[in-house]
Write a protein that holds these residues in place. Structure first.
Motif, PDB file in Angstrom:
ATOM      1  N   THR A   1      -1.648   7.998 -12.784  1.00  0.00           N
ATOM      2  CA  THR A   1      -2.909   7.819 -12.030  1.00  0.00           C
ATOM      3  C   THR A   1      -3.760   6.780 -12.828  1.00  0.00           C
ATOM      4  OG1 THR A   1      -3.654   9.363 -13.683  1.00  0.00           O
ATOM      5  CG2 THR A   1      -3.094  10.292 -11.448  1.00  0.00           C
TER       6      THR A   1
ATOM      7  N   ARG B   1       0.977   4.166  -2.840  1.00  0.00           N
ATOM      8  CA  ARG B   1       0.595   5.392  -2.612  1.00  0.00           C
ATOM      9  C   ARG B   1       1.646   6.501  -3.154  1.00  0.00           C
ATOM     10  NH1 ARG B   1      -4.274   4.303  -2.404  1.00  0.00           N
ATOM     11  NH2 ARG B   1      -5.702   4.349  -0.574  1.00  0.00           N
TER      12      ARG B   1
ATOM     13  N   GLU C   1      -1.933   8.735   5.994  1.00  0.00           N
ATOM     14  CA  GLU C   1      -3.417   8.093   5.444  1.00  0.00           C
ATOM     15  C   GLU C   1      -3.749   7.445   6.957  1.00  0.00           C
ATOM     16  OE1 GLU C   1      -4.903   4.769   3.137  1.00  0.00           O
ATOM     17  OE2 GLU C   1      -4.208   6.308   1.754  1.00  0.00           O
TER      18      GLU C   1
ATOM     19  N   LEU D   1      -7.206   0.567  -4.658  1.00  0.00           N
ATOM     20  CA  LEU D   1      -6.528   1.649  -3.936  1.00  0.00           C
ATOM     21  C   LEU D   1      -6.751   3.163  -4.342  1.00  0.00           C
ATOM     22  CD1 LEU D   1      -2.819  -0.009  -3.899  1.00  0.00           C
ATOM     23  CD2 LEU D   1      -4.547   0.539  -2.009  1.00  0.00           C
TER      24      LEU D   1
ATOM     25  N   HIS E   1       2.483   8.313   4.298  1.00  0.00           N
ATOM     26  CA  HIS E   1       1.878   9.084   3.677  1.00  0.00           C
ATOM     27  C   HIS E   1       0.803   9.892   4.426  1.00  0.00           C
ATOM     28  CE1 HIS E   1       3.564   7.694  -0.062  1.00  0.00           C
ATOM     29  NE2 HIS E   1       3.413   6.303   0.266  1.00  0.00           N
TER      30      HIS E   1
ATOM     31  N   VAL F   1       1.690   3.054   5.715  1.00  0.00           N
ATOM     32  CA  VAL F   1       0.950   4.060   4.911  1.00  0.00           C
ATOM     33  C   VAL F   1       0.775   5.179   5.881  1.00  0.00           C
ATOM     34  CG1 VAL F   1      -1.074   4.669   3.560  1.00  0.00           C
ATOM     35  CG2 VAL F   1      -0.195   2.336   3.496  1.00  0.00           C
TER      36      VAL F   1
ATOM     37  N   SER G   1      -9.362   2.908   1.427  1.00  0.00           N
ATOM     38  CA  SER G   1      -8.036   3.152   1.931  1.00  0.00           C
ATOM     39  C   SER G   1      -7.214   1.678   2.181  1.00  0.00           C
ATOM     40  CB  SER G   1      -8.275   3.520   3.669  1.00  0.00           C
ATOM     41  OG  SER G   1      -8.967   2.498   4.248  1.00  0.00           O
ATOM     42  N   VAL G   2      -6.085   1.851   2.228  1.00  0.00           N
ATOM     43  CA  VAL G   2      -5.186   0.420   2.310  1.00  0.00           C
ATOM     44  C   VAL G   2      -5.493  -0.331   3.560  1.00  0.00           C
ATOM     45  CG1 VAL G   2      -2.860  -0.225   2.758  1.00  0.00           C
ATOM     46  CG2 VAL G   2      -3.316   1.688   1.156  1.00  0.00           C
TER      47      VAL G   2
ATOM     48  N   GLY H   1       0.934  -1.367  -0.062  1.00  0.00           N
ATOM     49  CA  GLY H   1       0.062   0.022   0.061  1.00  0.00           C
ATOM     50  C   GLY H   1       0.899   1.265   0.085  1.00  0.00           C
TER      51      GLY H   1
END
Length: 320
Positions: free
Chosen positions: A56, A51, A283, A115, A281, A277, A119-120, A47
């Motif tokens: 994309t 991220r 998240e 993804l 990141h 993650v 969410s992861v 994950g």
């Protein structure tokens, strides 16, 4: 992602080899446990790697990730079994192997697409319930008997997943993303049941074929395969390291230890995945994801510990 099983895949292996009574058996078991832990650790970065990508288009990601995973797994089999042995593995896996390959291709494709919607933590924690979903499918399709403890764990997992997906109905998480996360768990469970029914299925060639299918699907649906140098490096890690190396470590180590212990160790993937993650990141999992995922994880952990204790008790020598 986990997949010779992703927590998820720990139960898709052929029956465990008999335990060795001497010291070499204990050493092999320790080595197997370390290899399975290494697989769970490698998988847990999936994950976080995804991220970090700038591209994309999910089909471009799927194409490159699957391609690098296929290269790694093919190279691993050539190194381990030689060219003739590798060809023999593909030729002898039959229709059950093809079915497992399709299951894994579906799961790996769904993981990348999901993804983009959820969410992861949602994806990984739903995958934690794969062994119990497999038990439920075994009842339906294989007429396997299920004890009360397993039924209680199955109901707890269903309740935990219901709490997790309730965020979808509250418009906090995409229903599509949660649906794909649930699909990943279901197809992994289906692969478990197929392999349990056909114990001769070898998972490494089946998984390699699955990522080859993923490569073909990704290339066919991709808007373009050009990516930046940074993304190319991340995709190399995402495919070769996260997916390919993780599968090779698990395929090697899980044959050295009981399935219950392999499943217990591999639960480190859904535990560590959201942590990476969050740290890398920022998240943060939603409260309902944490609550429902906690229920799923505790149900799975309790069930595996119960199975492990039961297997140890039955393995004890009878008094004279």
């Amino acid at each position: 992602m986990h997949p010779e099983a992703v927590p998820t895949a720990a139960h898709t292996l052929p029956p465990d080899p008999p335990a060795l009574p001497d010291g070499s058996g204990a050493a092999e078991a320790r080595r197997g446990a370390l290899l399975v832990f290494g697989a769970a650790l490698v998988w847990s970065f999936g994950g976080a790697l995804a991220r970090g990508l700038e591209v994309t288009d999910p089909w471009t990601i799927i194409a490159w990730r699957s391609f690098f995973a296929a290269l790694f797994l093919l190279g691993f089999m050539l190194w381990r079994d030689g060219p003739a042995g590798t060809i023999r593995l593909f030729r002898t896996m039959g229709l059950p192997g093809l079915a497992v390959a399709l299951c894994f291709a579906t799961a790996s494709i769904s993981f990348v697409v999901a993804l983009g919607y959820t969410s992861v933590a949602n994806i990984l924690l739903m995958q934690a319930g794969v062994p119990l979903m497999a038990a439920l499918l075994g009842v339906v399709f294989l007429r396997e008997a299920v004890d009360r403890v397993t039924w209680a764990a199955i109901l707890a997992v269903i309740a935990g997943i219901a709490v997790m997906v309730s965020d979808s109905f509250a418009a906090q998480v995409s229903f599509v993303g949660d649906g794909l996360a649930l699909l990943i768990a279901v197809v992994f469970a289906a692969a478990t049941v197929i392999t349990r029914r056909h114990a001769g299925v070898r998972m490494t060639p089946a998984v390699c074929l699955g990522v080859m299918i993923g490569t073909a699907v990704g290339v066919g649906l991709s808007a373009g395969l050009r990516v930046s140098a940074g993304d190319f490096g991340l995709l190399l890690l995402f495919g070769g390291f996260n997916l390919g190396l993780g599968m090779a470590l698990f395929a090697t180590g899980a044959r050295m230890i009981p399935s219950a212990l392999a499943a217990l160790i591999s639960t480190m993937e859904p535990v560590l995945g959201p942590v990476w993650v969050w740290l890398i990141h920022a998240e943060v999992p939603a409260p309902r994801t944490l609550l429902g995922g906690g229920v799923v994880f505790l149900a799975l952990l309790g069930h595996i510990l119960w199975q492990w204790r039961l297997s140890r008790r039955t393995a004890l020598p009878l008094p004279n």
